[in-house]
Design a protein around this motif. Sequence first.
Motif, PDB file in Angstrom:
ATOM      1  N   GLN A  18      -9.096  -4.223 -13.848  1.00  0.00           N
ATOM      2  CA  GLN A  18      -8.204  -3.621 -12.447  1.00  0.00           C
ATOM      3  C   GLN A  18      -8.926  -3.884 -11.503  1.00  0.00           C
ATOM      4  N   PRO A  20      -8.400  -2.273  -7.839  1.00  0.00           N
ATOM      5  CA  PRO A  20      -7.890  -1.404  -6.887  1.00  0.00           C
ATOM      6  C   PRO A  20      -8.349  -1.461  -5.523  1.00  0.00           C
ATOM      7  N   ASP A  21      -7.617  -1.136  -4.542  1.00  0.00           N
ATOM      8  CA  ASP A  21      -8.236  -1.013  -3.139  1.00  0.00           C
ATOM      9  C   ASP A  21      -7.339   0.108  -2.583  1.00  0.00           C
ATOM     10  N   GLU A  22      -7.298   0.212  -1.066  1.00  0.00           N
ATOM     11  CA  GLU A  22      -6.379   0.916  -0.540  1.00  0.00           C
ATOM     12  C   GLU A  22      -5.238   0.954  -0.391  1.00  0.00           C
ATOM     13  N   ARG A  23      -4.764  -0.387  -0.827  1.00  0.00           N
ATOM     14  CA  ARG A  23      -3.282  -0.836  -0.695  1.00  0.00           C
ATOM     15  C   ARG A  23      -2.539  -0.676  -2.362  1.00  0.00           C
ATOM     16  N   GLY A  24      -3.371  -0.493  -2.956  1.00  0.00           N
ATOM     17  CA  GLY A  24      -2.772  -0.317  -4.472  1.00  0.00           C
ATOM     18  C   GLY A  24      -3.768  -1.032  -5.542  1.00  0.00           C
ATOM     19  N   ALA A  25      -3.296  -1.883  -6.721  1.00  0.00           N
ATOM     20  CA  ALA A  25      -4.153  -2.483  -7.330  1.00  0.00           C
ATOM     21  C   ALA A  25      -3.382  -3.545  -8.013  1.00  0.00           C
ATOM     22  N   MET A  27      -3.714  -5.619 -11.641  1.00  0.00           N
ATOM     23  CA  MET A  27      -3.997  -5.266 -12.992  1.00  0.00           C
ATOM     24  C   MET A  27      -3.692  -6.542 -13.875  1.00  0.00           C
ATOM     25  N   ARG A  91      -3.537   3.882 -17.608  1.00  0.00           N
ATOM     26  CA  ARG A  91      -4.330   3.522 -16.195  1.00  0.00           C
ATOM     27  C   ARG A  91      -5.690   3.899 -16.443  1.00  0.00           C
ATOM     28  N   TYR A  94      -7.319   1.240 -19.808  1.00  0.00           N
ATOM     29  CA  TYR A  94      -6.420   0.097 -19.477  1.00  0.00           C
ATOM     30  C   TYR A  94      -7.028  -0.975 -20.253  1.00  0.00           C
TER      31      TYR A  94
END
Length: 147
Positions: A18, A20-25, A27, A91, A94
């Motif tokens: 995964q 992830p960052d501040e915008r989402g992720a 996967m 999540r 995962y």
Amino acid sequence: MSVEPRDGTGWSLRPLCQFPDERGAVMHMLRATDPHFEAFGEIYFSTIREGVVKAWHMHRSKTVNLAVPIGEVAVVLWKQDAEPKEFMLGREAYGLLTIRPGVWYGFRGIGAGESLIANCATEPFDPAEGDDLPPDTDHIPYRWEAA
């Protein structure tokens, strides 16, 4: 989460990445370059509500690859002459659960609301290729937890 060997159990579990960052992720699920990739038949998504059981299903010729990117799902596998095996996918856990032909499987939604199951199968859907049993069958030595 551990990777299980292909030792005749009919399944394997591999951790997935995964990002992830501040915008989402982003996967990952399955790539054609993965050593465990077999074939592409179809990809589909299904949802399951919290407390609901969808069971039992078994394929005779196709392999399914499952991941749960949203929510949390208990997946139970059973193969003749073996003990049932339960996995939690979601999540926080995962991974890619690969289920080979001849293994019965079912799901129970355990995440709040709806959970999303992604399935990349090695063959397109064919209703004559698999078998179904009800969740409370006596054929499989597993009892689903009451909701």
